[in-house]
Design a protein around this motif. Sequence first.
Motif, mmCIF file in Angstrom:
data_model
loop_
_atom_site.group_PDB
_atom_site.id
_atom_site.type_symbol
_atom_site.label_atom_id
_atom_site.label_comp_id
_atom_site.label_asym_id
_atom_site.label_seq_id
_atom_site.Cartn_x
_atom_site.Cartn_y
_atom_site.Cartn_z
ATOM 1 N N ASP A 212 0.856 -1.186 0.000
ATOM 2 C CA ASP A 212 0.000 0.000 0.000
ATOM 3 C C ASP A 212 0.889 1.232 0.000
ATOM 4 O O ASP A 212 1.540 1.540 1.003
ATOM 5 C CB ASP A 212 -0.904 -0.017 1.235
ATOM 6 C CG ASP A 212 -1.899 1.120 1.250
ATOM 7 O OD1 ASP A 212 -1.543 2.246 0.824
ATOM 8 O OD2 ASP A 212 -3.030 0.903 1.705
ATOM 9 N N GLU B 116 1.331 10.501 -6.788
ATOM 10 C CA GLU B 116 1.400 9.730 -8.030
ATOM 11 C C GLU B 116 1.204 10.645 -9.214
ATOM 12 O O GLU B 116 0.380 11.563 -9.186
ATOM 13 C CB GLU B 116 0.312 8.659 -8.081
ATOM 14 C CG GLU B 116 0.506 7.544 -7.105
ATOM 15 C CD GLU B 116 -0.514 6.442 -7.298
ATOM 16 O OE1 GLU B 116 -0.517 5.801 -8.372
ATOM 17 O OE2 GLU B 116 -1.315 6.235 -6.371
ATOM 18 N N GLU C 218 5.825 2.020 -13.817
ATOM 19 C CA GLU C 218 5.402 1.516 -15.122
ATOM 20 C C GLU C 218 5.937 2.452 -16.191
ATOM 21 O O GLU C 218 5.948 3.662 -16.003
ATOM 22 C CB GLU C 218 3.877 1.477 -15.252
ATOM 23 C CG GLU C 218 3.187 0.439 -14.417
ATOM 24 C CD GLU C 218 1.686 0.442 -14.667
ATOM 25 O OE1 GLU C 218 1.207 -0.509 -15.312
ATOM 26 O OE2 GLU C 218 1.024 1.394 -14.226
ATOM 27 N N HIS D 245 4.359 5.941 -15.103
ATOM 28 C CA HIS D 245 3.621 6.060 -13.842
ATOM 29 C C HIS D 245 4.688 6.226 -12.764
ATOM 30 O O HIS D 245 5.513 5.343 -12.556
ATOM 31 C CB HIS D 245 2.782 4.801 -13.623
ATOM 32 C CG HIS D 245 1.908 4.847 -12.417
ATOM 33 N ND1 HIS D 245 1.086 3.808 -12.088
ATOM 34 C CD2 HIS D 245 1.713 5.779 -11.459
ATOM 35 C CE1 HIS D 245 0.429 4.096 -10.968
ATOM 36 N NE2 HIS D 245 0.809 5.299 -10.571
ATOM 37 N N VAL E 46 -7.455 7.505 -6.927
ATOM 38 C CA VAL E 46 -7.480 6.236 -7.656
ATOM 39 C C VAL E 46 -8.820 5.580 -7.356
ATOM 40 O O VAL E 46 -9.111 5.261 -6.206
ATOM 41 C CB VAL E 46 -6.319 5.311 -7.223
ATOM 42 C CG1 VAL E 46 -6.411 3.972 -7.925
ATOM 43 C CG2 VAL E 46 -4.981 5.978 -7.496
ATOM 44 N N LYS F 74 -9.909 2.819 -9.131
ATOM 45 C CA LYS F 74 -9.742 1.374 -9.323
ATOM 46 C C LYS F 74 -8.265 1.100 -9.530
ATOM 47 O O LYS F 74 -7.599 1.800 -10.275
ATOM 48 C CB LYS F 74 -10.517 0.879 -10.543
ATOM 49 C CG LYS F 74 -10.329 -0.626 -10.774
ATOM 50 C CD LYS F 74 -11.092 -1.150 -11.963
ATOM 51 C CE LYS F 74 -10.867 -2.644 -12.117
ATOM 52 N NZ LYS F 74 -11.596 -3.186 -13.253
ATOM 53 N N ARG F 75 -7.780 0.084 -8.841
ATOM 54 C CA ARG F 75 -6.398 -0.365 -9.035
ATOM 55 C C ARG F 75 -6.399 -1.869 -8.862
ATOM 56 O O ARG F 75 -6.826 -2.380 -7.844
ATOM 57 C CB ARG F 75 -5.460 0.280 -8.033
ATOM 58 C CG ARG F 75 -4.035 -0.268 -8.150
ATOM 59 C CD ARG F 75 -3.030 0.530 -7.363
ATOM 60 N NE ARG F 75 -2.780 1.763 -8.084
ATOM 61 C CZ ARG F 75 -2.464 2.920 -7.499
ATOM 62 N NH1 ARG F 75 -2.382 3.000 -6.202
ATOM 63 N NH2 ARG F 75 -2.236 3.984 -8.221
ATOM 64 N N THR F 76 -5.953 -2.548 -9.868
ATOM 65 C CA THR F 76 -5.863 -4.004 -9.794
ATOM 66 C C THR F 76 -4.690 -4.463 -10.640
ATOM 67 O O THR F 76 -4.290 -3.775 -11.571
ATOM 68 C CB THR F 76 -7.164 -4.676 -10.270
ATOM 69 O OG1 THR F 76 -7.039 -6.092 -10.110
ATOM 70 C CG2 THR F 76 -7.487 -4.369 -11.719
ATOM 71 N N THR F 77 -4.157 -5.583 -10.288
ATOM 72 C CA THR F 77 -3.161 -6.235 -11.128
ATOM 73 C C THR F 77 -3.789 -7.433 -11.840
ATOM 74 O O THR F 77 -3.126 -8.108 -12.613
ATOM 75 C CB THR F 77 -1.957 -6.707 -10.289
ATOM 76 O OG1 THR F 77 -2.415 -7.638 -9.310
ATOM 77 C CG2 THR F 77 -1.264 -5.537 -9.622
#
Length: 164
Positions: free
Chosen positions: A59, A68, A98, A111, A145, A147-150
Motif C-alpha cells: 500500500d 502519483e 510503469e 507512472h 485512484v 480502481k487499481r488491480t493487477t
Amino acid sequence: MAQDLDTIDARILDIIQRDASLSVAEIADRVGLSSSPCWRRIKRMEEAGFITGRVTLLDNFALGLNFEVMASVKLALPSRENLEAFESIVQDWSEVIECMTVTGAVDYMIHVVTTDMHAYDNFLRDKLLGSALVSDVQSRIVVRVSKRTTALPLGLVSDKLKSS
C-alpha cells in the motif's frame, strides 16, 4: 497461446492472481481438483510462461508514497537507439513503476510514485529532464485512484475457451 488453457486452468490463474499466498491445497479445493493435479497444472503454466512471478502488493499510502503522477514523455529524437537508451535508464529509476511505449504525440507514458510534489519536482528536473534524450514531459497528478488491480480479465480467456 490461450488455446493451451482450459477453463480449470483459467480459474486457477484467476485465483492465484488475486491471492498468491494460497496453498496448492486451497487452490485445488476451489477448482475441484486434488492437490497433485492442481500443482502439475500450476507448474505447466509456469513453464509455459503464463505465470511469470509472484509478488506481494504494498500500500503506497501506508508507506508514505502519497504522490502519483502519470507523465507523457516525448523524446528529442525517437530513434531506435534513443528508445532503447530511454527504456534502459528508466529501469534504474525506482520512482517509475510503469513505463509504456505509446502511439500518438508522445513516445512514453510513465507512472511515477513518490512522497510529495517536491520529490516529484526533483525527479523531473534531475532524472527526466536531466536526460538529453527527453524533449518534453507533460505531468498529470493523480488526484484519486478509483480502481487499481493487477488482475487480468481472465473471464475473456474463459469466454474464448467456451466458444472454441
